[in-house]
Design a protein around this motif. Structure first.
Motif, mmCIF file in Angstrom:
data_model
loop_
_atom_site.group_PDB
_atom_site.id
_atom_site.type_symbol
_atom_site.label_atom_id
_atom_site.label_comp_id
_atom_site.label_asym_id
_atom_site.label_seq_id
_atom_site.Cartn_x
_atom_site.Cartn_y
_atom_site.Cartn_z
ATOM 1 N N GLY A 618 0.836 -1.182 0.000
ATOM 2 C CA GLY A 618 0.000 0.000 0.000
ATOM 3 C C GLY A 618 0.876 1.238 0.000
ATOM 4 O O GLY A 618 2.035 1.203 0.443
ATOM 5 N N ILE A 621 -0.903 5.942 2.705
ATOM 6 C CA ILE A 621 -1.969 5.743 3.691
ATOM 7 C C ILE A 621 -1.604 6.537 4.941
ATOM 8 O O ILE A 621 -0.934 6.038 5.857
ATOM 9 C CB ILE A 621 -2.152 4.245 4.007
ATOM 10 C CG1 ILE A 621 -2.355 3.446 2.712
ATOM 11 C CG2 ILE A 621 -3.345 4.034 4.932
ATOM 12 C CD1 ILE A 621 -2.446 1.962 2.912
ATOM 13 N N ILE A 676 -9.579 -1.246 5.051
ATOM 14 C CA ILE A 676 -8.294 -1.171 5.745
ATOM 15 C C ILE A 676 -8.523 -0.524 7.107
ATOM 16 O O ILE A 676 -9.172 0.527 7.215
ATOM 17 C CB ILE A 676 -7.254 -0.407 4.892
ATOM 18 C CG1 ILE A 676 -5.894 -0.467 5.561
ATOM 19 C CG2 ILE A 676 -7.683 1.012 4.588
ATOM 20 C CD1 ILE A 676 -4.755 -0.043 4.639
ATOM 21 N N TRP A 704 -3.962 -1.640 -9.131
ATOM 22 C CA TRP A 704 -3.865 -0.697 -8.022
ATOM 23 C C TRP A 704 -5.253 -0.123 -7.787
ATOM 24 O O TRP A 704 -5.870 0.408 -8.691
ATOM 25 C CB TRP A 704 -2.886 0.423 -8.333
ATOM 26 C CG TRP A 704 -1.435 0.000 -8.281
ATOM 27 C CD1 TRP A 704 -0.711 -0.568 -9.279
ATOM 28 C CD2 TRP A 704 -0.569 0.116 -7.160
ATOM 29 N NE1 TRP A 704 0.568 -0.819 -8.865
ATOM 30 C CE2 TRP A 704 0.695 -0.395 -7.555
ATOM 31 C CE3 TRP A 704 -0.712 0.601 -5.863
ATOM 32 C CZ2 TRP A 704 1.794 -0.432 -6.701
ATOM 33 C CZ3 TRP A 704 0.392 0.570 -5.010
ATOM 34 C CH2 TRP A 704 1.628 0.052 -5.422
ATOM 35 N N LYS A 718 -3.591 4.061 -2.005
ATOM 36 C CA LYS A 718 -4.045 2.952 -2.839
ATOM 37 C C LYS A 718 -3.370 1.669 -2.403
ATOM 38 O O LYS A 718 -2.329 1.674 -1.723
ATOM 39 C CB LYS A 718 -3.771 3.233 -4.321
ATOM 40 C CG LYS A 718 -2.339 3.625 -4.650
ATOM 41 C CD LYS A 718 -2.209 4.047 -6.104
ATOM 42 C CE LYS A 718 -0.790 4.516 -6.410
ATOM 43 N NZ LYS A 718 -0.655 4.938 -7.830
ATOM 44 N N LEU A 719 -4.011 0.553 -2.838
ATOM 45 C CA LEU A 719 -3.524 -0.782 -2.536
ATOM 46 C C LEU A 719 -3.133 -1.492 -3.825
ATOM 47 O O LEU A 719 -3.800 -1.347 -4.853
ATOM 48 C CB LEU A 719 -4.588 -1.613 -1.814
ATOM 49 C CG LEU A 719 -4.875 -1.294 -0.346
ATOM 50 C CD1 LEU A 719 -6.002 -2.176 0.155
ATOM 51 C CD2 LEU A 719 -3.636 -1.479 0.512
#
Length: 1097
Positions: A618, A621, A676, A704, A718-719
């Motif tokens: 990630g 964040i 999350i 993504w 984003k992951l």
């Protein structure tokens, strides 16, 4: 006919016989007359004509009006492809409005003709036979035929004596003077192009036996041009003396010695009718210069090189909108595949034409256009006759749109002006050849895509009929095309997705922290060590200090600071204590997570839809407006199943490299929710979702996903995920799903055809794993009702409408459905309606189709005017229970909105259409008891006798089988006599019987399906027999029969058909029960006389 010289005695008798048999043969049939034909019309006459069939070739005579002894005297000729074929001669009666009536037929195998010395059966009378041996009418009349075979070694005399008018399918010819249509058959000559057989082993006699199957496919010379001599080069005259003799050609190639022939036959033919060859090559030239046999192929390569040199970087054209017919990869280079399909080839296209029944190929050579920018050619051939369209000639124009390197695109336009409305449309086909994917063996592969469409050049009222017919024909034709191509080239078996998945997952290695590293991470920082030191210092101070005298406001147990310094020290100690508690709590949480672990590495169980998610990393964040870092972990939720990742502490750039496998699911997933969390605060700081219906599975393998929520959007959180979804059971999981749906609904649900599912997926842009369960016609109620169709699949509800070109289309997920309500019928709307309410903030893409929102902000969709509301409601609630409700609720029955239907006190499970209105068509009192009356449902002699008298022939019934408590079931079938149904037809029924509770009697339920009856596939009949004894009278019972019609399709003739069925069924049942009563009373009377007779005497 010209025969070989006697000096040809070097050929053995067996070789001569074989040479005669391998020569192309023609069957000559003269239909002379018929006599003693049965009369079909009411006036006792018939309108007979004769239809002849040999393999796939057909012909027919003219119709003789009002005659039972017609005379035709017409002659027909058929090309013989296989001596094992059978000639079928059928005499029929013409019916202008319905199907023709078969008067009788004769079957004559060609082997019977081959057994004669002169290959002729002469003129004989043949007894006409019925189509079925069970038919009662054995006397069908006779037909006079003259049948003979011609080997056509020389056809000069045959061309003079037998003209060749074209028959209805271009496969045979009629010599009727009234229908004289001149047409030249492409295979009527005996000349054999030696370039075709140059590779045959001259010393092998086994190939000599296979030659008859290949000779009809070879290029031949026209027999009508034998009279036109042409100068022959010296080389040719030395090589071949008489090219028109098949025996000579065969003897030269199999025995190495030519047969002497008369000098007068040394003429050369001027032209050959080409089939799958270009350009025209003389056999002598091939023998002189064998390298010229590859001229056509090399010339195509040269033309493509010229075209490629002038290519200005054109892109590959997109697939045509009609659909994709072939989408396959083959183990061959693109140039090799292009050469196989479009270069002159004697192996591939003859095999395709043999399957498709096409004939008469004429192929022009490839040539450049005036601008040298594209290569094109024209083909013409005869398409085989189908059930709807007779044989017709087609012209195909092929043009290379792109020929660059390993990419080829060929655009083909097929014109069939002879078919109905053939000038109004053209069929366009696009062949695209591109390099295929790499194989582990590093072999070259090529990908072939064939798409099509119908291009209407003029408007026509039967546009839909033309499109459907063309679609069916193209699908069948290219299925055969793919079969032959897969025999010539190996299909590339690609397992890239699985191998890539394994490689990707194997490359991920999650790092698990050791216990000491975890202790150092949380307890090895300066703040914690300093706080511990201060705590120890304070504890030592308390141990060494003595209690002081109380000052100020202090009293026993309350010791207040005596100075500002002590106040500051107390505040520092409190803050440090809070930090120590916080750090210890986070450490214990991390230690617990380490002991328990995450769901990483837990293997999936079961077979079905397997979902694998790889959580890579990630980025960005962080908290909004703060520099604090989170303790991050991720929860994945799909189909009510959860997977949890490990915790990454105090970071905005977490690295997981963890793999999560969901247990196999029976239902394909539609959405996966991703949230999350912050471990320290146990709150959601970001969320996103994956919609499997809107994303291609190949795109999900490396994606993504942006995060929404409390994260700082300026840092673009984003992951990074890798998602794999595959079905481990293939079509079995689909069939199991439909079987489970059938149990929920109460009736069997069949898998739709491949074409229907493909059209459904294309309509709503769905992935290839989605399939259609059912669809219903209804109205979408908004401001104005909008007519359309409602589609149900395992994951979506879709609606589509097209009113005068104005299209309305939307769909939403079953998981988004929050409630389904039934709105009762009103005076304006005769049937109930459905209100589907979605969850809040769900289905926003379908907002344009909603009626509005409720007070909670949920979208509402109102559907009404269903043809069969109960069927639609049962399917909707069944799918909703399987998809939208939680696991603990799936077994519950939704009863609050269940439409109330009148059900009998006792009954079977035969009537699946609960909304069918049952009407009474018979109510009678019979002078027999119920037990005796039930004999008409026992399958015994009484039942067969009564049904036969009622006009039901070939009646059969199975044994009664127990299918439930007090319920027995069986099947019956029979055919309708002409007296009962003018057009015949068949009926199959399923019956259930059970004894009535609290009443002395029986009930029989029956569902009847009709075949071969006008509009018979539009409805099913439901009958219910109630038979009870009358208590006040002995040997008396009451019979009541109810009838209902379950309409499967809508029709304008519904009222008329319903009226006729009720009237005819009522009359038929009255006669049936009257006959049963008569038989039973007469039998009982006979038994009574037998018992009382001796005593009276």
């Amino acid at each position: 006919m010209t025969k070989p010289s006697r000096s040809a005695s070097t050929l053995s008798e067996a070789a001569a016989e074989n040479a005669r048999r391998v020569a192309p043969m023609k069957l000559l049939v003269r239909v002379v007359e018929a006599r003693g034909l049965p009369g079909v019309h009411l006036n006792g006459s018939s309108d007979p004509f004769v239809k002849l069939k040999l393999g796939k070739r057909r012909a027919k005579t003219a119709v003789v009006k009002r005659s039972l002894a017609p005379a035709w005297d017409e002659e027909f000729s058929f090309l013989v492809g296989d001596v094992a074929e059978e000639l079928v001669v059928s005499v029929l009666n013409e019916d202008k409005y319905f199907s023709n009536d078969l008067l009788g037929l004769v079957r004559l195998p060609l082997s019977k003709v081959m057994e004669t010395d002169d290959l002729s059966l002469g003129t004989q009378w043949y007894q006409l036979q019925p189509k079925s041996k069970k038919s009662k009418k054995k006397c069908r009349g006779e037909v006079c035929l003259h049948i003979s075979l011609s080997t056509r070694t020389h056809v000069s005399d045959e061309s003079q004596s037998v003209p060749h008018p074209a028959s209805d399918d271009l496969a045979s010819s009629s010599d009727s003077p009234s229908e004289h249509k001149v047409a030249t058959l492409s295979a009527t000559s005996s000349y054999i192009d030696l370039s075709v057989v140059s590779s045959i082993d001259r010393t092998s006699h086994s190939s000599f036996e296979r030659l008859p199957y290949s000779i009809p496919e070879l290029p031949v010379r026209s027999s009508t041009e034998q009279a036109a001599p042409e100068p022959v080069p010296a080389a040719d005259t030395d090589t071949i003396a008489n090219p028109s003799s098949v025996v000579e050609v065969l003897s030269r190639y199999f025995f190495g010695k030519p047969v002497e022939a008369p000098v007068h036959s040394t003429t050369s033919e001027t032209e050959s009718i080409e089939q799958f060859q270009e350009p025209k090559v003389n056999s002598s030239e091939v023998r002189e210069n064998p390298e010229k046999s590859t001229t056509s192929e090399s010339s195509l390569d040269e033309l493509l090189k010229i075209m490629e040199s002038k290519d200005q970087g054109t892109e590959m054209p997109a697939n045509l909108p009609g659909g994709v017919l072939v989408d396959e990869s083959y183990v061959a280079a693109p140039t090799e595949l292009n050469s196989l399909l479009f270069s002159p080839n004697l192996d591939f296209w003859p095999a395709v034409s043999e399957l498709q029944g096409t004939s008469g190929f004429q192929i022009e050579p490839w040539k450049l256009d005036s601008n040298d920018t594209c290569v094109q050619r024209t083909l013409s051939y005869t398409k085989a006759a189908s059930k709807l369209v007779k044989a017709c000639k087609a012209t195909e124009e092929q043009k290379y749109l792109k020929a660059s390197g390993n990419s080829f695109a060929v655009f083909s336009v097929v014109s069939t002006p002879d078919v109905p409305c053939g000038n109004c449309f053209k069929v366009e086909i696009l062949y695209c050849i591109t390099p295929g994917p790499l194989l582990p063996s590093e072999e070259q592969t090529s990908h072939l895509t064939v798409s099509w469409r119908v291009n209407f050049v003029q408007s026509t009222m039967i546009k839909g009929m033309i499109e459907n017919g063309a679609k069916q024909g193209m699908t069948e034709g290219f299925t055969q095309f793919s079969e032959v191509l897969s025999q010539k080239l190996k299909v590339a078996e690609l397992d890239d997705a699985k191998s890539n998945k394994e490689k990707i997952l194997a490359s991920l290695h999650a790092q698990k922290e050791t216990g000491w590293r975890l202790i150092v991470r949380f307890l090895g920082n300066f703040t914690f060590i300093f706080s511990v030191a201060i705590a120890l210092y304070v504890i030592a101070h308390l141990h060494l200090s003595k209690p002081d005298v109380m000052h100020g406001l202090e009293y026993f147990g309350l010791d207040l600071p005596d100075s500002i310094g002590e106040v500051v020290v107390c505040a520092v100690l409190i803050l440090q204590g809070q930090n120590i508690v916080k750090v210890i709590r986070r450490f214990l949480s991390a230690w617990k997570q380490r002991v328990l672990g995450s769901d990483h590495g837990v293997k999936a169980h079961g077979d079905g839809w397997l979902l694998t998610v790889a959580l890579i990393e990630g980025t960005g964040i962080t908290a909004t407006g703060s520099s604090d870092l989170f303790d991050l972990y991720v929860i994945f939720t799909c189909n009510a199943k959860r997977k949890t990742s490990s915790i990454k502490f105090q970071t905005s750039e977490p690295k997981w490299n963890e793999v999560f496998e969901f247990d196999a699911m029976d239902d394909p997933p539609s959405r996966m929710d991703i949230a999350i969390y912050d471990s320290s605060g146990q709150c959601v700081i970001g969320h996103t979702e994956v919609n499997f219906l809107k994303n291609n599975l190949s795109d999900l393998t490396d994606i993504w996903l942006p995060l929404d929520g409390k994260c700082d959007q300026a840092s673009k959180p984003k992951l990074h995920l890798r998602i794999f979804l595959n079905n481990s059971r293939g079509t079995e999981v689909v069939m199991n799903y439909l079987a489970k749906m059938g149990k929920e609904v109460g009736k069997k649900i069949n898998l739709r055809s491949t074409q229907t599912n493909a059209a459904f997926r294309k309509l709503f842009a769905l992935p290839p794993e989605e399939f259609l369960i059912d669809d219903f016609t209804c109205h979408l109620k908004r401001k104005m009702p909008l007519q359309g169709r409602l589609f149900f699949s395992p994951r979506i509800i879709g609606f589509y409408s097209n009113i005068f070109g104005h299209k309305t289309k939307f769909f939403f997920l079953w998981e988004d459905v929050d409630d389904i309500q039934v709105i009762p019928a009103t005076l304006s709307i005769g049937s109930p309606s459905l209100m589907i309410i979605l969850r809040k903030d769900r289905g926003l893409e379908a907002k344009h189709g909603s009626k509005g929102t409720d007070h909670q902000g949920r979208l509402k969709f109102h559907f009404q005017s269903f043809v069969s509301f109960n069927d639609a409601y049962r399917i909707i609630t069944a799918i909703w229970k399987m998809r939208a409700l939680g696991p603990e609720q799936k077994g519950e029955v939704i009863e609050k909105d269940e439409p109330k239907e009148h059900q009998p006190e006792e009954g079977g499970t035969l009537f699946t259409h609960a909304d069918v209105k049952m009407s009474e068509i018979l109510s009678s009192v019979l002078s027999v008891d119920v037990e005796s009356l039930m004999e008409m449902f026992s399958g015994g002699p009484l039942e067969h006798k009564v049904m036969q008298k009622a006009g039901c022939i070939d009646y059969s019934a199975t044994e009664w089988e127990l299918v439930g408590c007090n319920i027995q079931q069986r099947q019956t079938s029979y055919k309708f006599d002409k007296s009962l149904s003018r057009y015949g037809g068949e009926a199959t029924t399923t019956q259930q019987k059970y004894s009535l509770v609290n009443r002395d009697g029986w009930a029989v339920e029956e569902v009847m399906t009709l075949q071969g009856v006008l509009l018979g596939d539009y409805f099913n009949l439901q009958l219910k027999y109630h038979m009870t004894n009358v208590p006040s009278k002995t040997n008396t019972c009451n019979v009541q029969v109810l009838l209902g019609i379950a309409w499967l399709k809508s029709t304008k003739q519904q009222k008329k058909v319903t009226k006729n069925i009720i009237s005819n069924s009522s009359n038929r049942l009255k006669e049936l029960f009257a006959e049963v009563e008569k038989e039973l009373t007469s039998r009982n009377g006979s038994l009574l006389n037998a018992v009382t007779g001796p005593s009276i005497a």
